[in-house]
Design a protein around this motif. Structure first.
Motif, PDB file in Angstrom:
ATOM      1  N   GLN A  89       0.841  -1.202   0.000  1.00  0.00           N
ATOM      2  CA  GLN A  89       0.000   0.000   0.000  1.00  0.00           C
ATOM      3  C   GLN A  89       0.880   1.257   0.000  1.00  0.00           C
ATOM      4  N   ALA A  90       2.107   1.094   0.504  1.00  0.00           N
ATOM      5  CA  ALA A  90       3.001   2.257   0.634  1.00  0.00           C
ATOM      6  C   ALA A  90       4.091   2.284  -0.439  1.00  0.00           C
ATOM      7  N   ILE A  91       4.018   1.335  -1.387  1.00  0.00           N
ATOM      8  CA  ILE A  91       5.027   1.282  -2.443  1.00  0.00           C
ATOM      9  C   ILE A  91       4.381   1.600  -3.783  1.00  0.00           C
ATOM     10  N   GLY A  92       5.070   2.380  -4.581  1.00  0.00           N
ATOM     11  CA  GLY A  92       4.621   2.573  -5.952  1.00  0.00           C
ATOM     12  C   GLY A  92       5.690   1.974  -6.844  1.00  0.00           C
ATOM     13  N   CYS A  93       5.305   1.147  -7.788  1.00  0.00           N
ATOM     14  CA  CYS A  93       6.355   0.582  -8.623  1.00  0.00           C
ATOM     15  C   CYS A  93       5.994   0.661 -10.103  1.00  0.00           C
ATOM     16  N   ALA A  94       7.035   0.648 -10.895  1.00  0.00           N
ATOM     17  CA  ALA A  94       6.824   0.693 -12.347  1.00  0.00           C
ATOM     18  C   ALA A  94       7.962  -0.046 -13.015  1.00  0.00           C
ATOM     19  N   PHE A  95       7.589  -0.840 -13.998  1.00  0.00           N
ATOM     20  CA  PHE A  95       8.595  -1.524 -14.804  1.00  0.00           C
ATOM     21  C   PHE A  95       8.595  -0.834 -16.165  1.00  0.00           C
TER      22      PHE A  95
END
Lengths: 284, 217
Positions: free
Chosen positions: A75-81
């Motif tokens: 919930q506290a992480i934003g990720c992108a590949f």
């Protein structure tokens, strides 16, 4: 406080292995995660996000073990590949409508503010966005659910210089408040020269160094000498190349004697990467 | 769980596949057909297309980035597929009932659309589920081998059962009786079919979770 604490992560695959990967990212800073293609950047990121099962080691995010608090921490992480697209035929509005149901702290007001700031049109399909706009959309989503740690895998790859510069400015403005931290992997070292506070360098599944950017660069020297001087330092050089003017090679600062008479300079991140890669080639 | 179901229905499953149960169900109106084929169309058309869509849209990585457990990912996906199966069964039942009204005196060579046959259809889908999901969740994106194995198993069951219905007068009498003479037998087959469908689908779910926990994303 540490935003990210990776301790002794080991993971063995058939032809590749992460060996004792350890590094820490302080809250409110940007860490550039560099290494050549295939060095283990994406595998490390997947290990951080619990997408890959670790053989051993520990990942802590915002002080909590990822293995025990995965749902809470995601919930506290934003990720992108950077090189992977999802549901490209869907409109931004439709994708967001689905994504927001996953997050407890989703804030529509923040989301629309970022769409405006990043000049994103909700009615566009993902496939119609440029690479840079896709990264910005990922950032808008991450920031709208209150992500405190952004884990971005090659977000700047495939961007033109203007879009890269724009994105790096955004990264810097995001960490300015001290609440958000960013780990981003890249093999484009000039991005890090511009905005990273810390550098973690991975090579062949092992962390070579993880330090403050200037300290990292200062721990190496690029030597330029005559071929006759090569024997003085050959055994201590990480790698070197010989040309008609003499040799150039990379050495750790602690292994270099400034009184040796060999010309030395601070290397760029790219030069450090290139000479480490040459070392690998020499061992193959 | 709701968010995962919403994701699959809004992004992954083309609305066309929600209309398919009506279209394939209407094939129950063809008099004297092999009605097992009606539900096999679900396996032949819907399954490969839906799973190819999930794969091409990188659904696995997308979903893994969301704050959800692997167990819920499997549960939601199986609920979507089993839900579609039951929708196909429901429309097959509706059109089967219409078939009986339209052709009350038809003599069926293959299985007639009766309660007993419905039980057999559920067993066929149960076999499909218990083969498909555990193989699929070895990777959670490669659906080809899982589909070939599960569809072959379901077709083999349909072929053997249908052959038994033709070769054995007793089986034919019980399953094809469109009156009330063998209602108790037919109800028993239906209840057994429901029980087998539930049991094998739950088994498939457990095996799928075990497989998926080992997958490196």
């Amino acid at each position: 406080m540490l935003a990210l604490d990776v301790q002794n992560v080991n993971k063995k695959f058939d032809r590749f292995q992460l060996k004792n990967v350890s590094f820490q990212l302080e809250k409110g800073y940007i860490m550039g995660f560099i290494g050549a293609n295939g060095a283990g950047k994406t595998t490390t990121i997947k290990s951080i996000l619990n997408m890959t099962r670790l053989d051993s080691g520990d990942v802590r995010i915002l002080g909590k073990r990822m293995a025990d608090h995965e749902l809470e921490l995601k919930q506290a992480i934003g990720c992108a590949f950077g090189d992977v697209d999802f549901y490209t035929r869907s409109k931004i509005s439709k994708l967001t409508e689905v994504i927001k149901t996953f997050y407890k702290n989703w804030d529509d007001e923040t989301y629309y503010a970022y769409l405006k700031r990043f000049k994103l049109d909700e009615n566009k399909k993902i496939a119609e966005l440029s690479t840079g706009m896709k990264v910005k959309y990922n950032l808008a989503v991450a920031l709208s659910h209150g992500a405190k740690l952004l884990v971005l895998d090659e977000p700047t790859s495939g961007l033109d210089p203007v879009a890269r510069d724009d994105l790096l400015d955004i990264f810097q403005s995001l960490v300015a408040g001290g609440e958000i931290s960013i780990l981003f992997s890249t093999h484009i070292t000039s991005d890090l020269e511009k905005c990273a506070d810390f550098i973690t360098y991975i090579d062949n599944g092992q962390i070579i160094d993880s330090a403050d950017k200037e300290e990292f660069k200062a721990s190496y020297r690029l030597l330029n000498g005559k071929e006759s001087e090569l024997d003085q330092v050959r055994s201590k050089l990480i790698s070197y190349r010989v040309n008609s003017f003499g040799f150039t090679g990379l050495i750790r600062a602690k292994d270099f004697d400034p009184d040796s008479g060999i010309r030395s300079a601070l290397p760029s991140l790219e030069e450090i990467m290139v000479y480490y890669a040459k070392k690998e080639e020499a061992h193959v | 769980m709701y968010n995962l179901l919403l994701k699959d229905f809004k992004l992954g499953v083309n609305p066309w596949f929600l209309a398919m149960p009506v279209l394939t169900g209407a094939l129950m109106l063809v008099p004297g057909w092999i009605y097992f084929l009606v539900l096999l169309y679900f396996c032949w058309i819907t399954i490969p297309n839906v799973f190819a869509s999930f794969r091409s849209q990188n659904d696995l990585l997308f979903t893994s980035m969301m704050p959800v457990t692997r167990k819920d990912m499997v549960k939601a996906r199986m609920l979507v597929i089993v839900g579609l199966e039951l929708l196909h069964v429901a429309f097959a039942v509706i059109f089967g009932a219409i078939n009986r009204l339209l052709y009350p005196d038809f003599v069926y060579y293959f299985f007639a659309p009766t309660l007993g046959f419905l039980g057999l259809c559920l067993v066929m889908l149960a076999i499909f589920n218990v083969v498909f999901f555990p193989i699929y969740y070895k990777t959670a994106y490669k659906h080809g081998n899982a589909a070939i194995a599960s569809i072959s198993a379901a077709m083999l069951f349909a072929a053997v059962t249908q052959w038994a219905g033709i070769a054995s007068a007793d089986v034919s009498r019980v399953i094809n009786d469109t009156g009330t003479g063998h209602l108790a037998w037919q109800t028993s087959v239906l209840v057994a079919g429901i029980a087998i469908f539930a049991a094998l689908t739950i088994l498939a779910y457990r095996m799928a979770i075990r497989q998926f926990q080992k997958v490196e994303l």
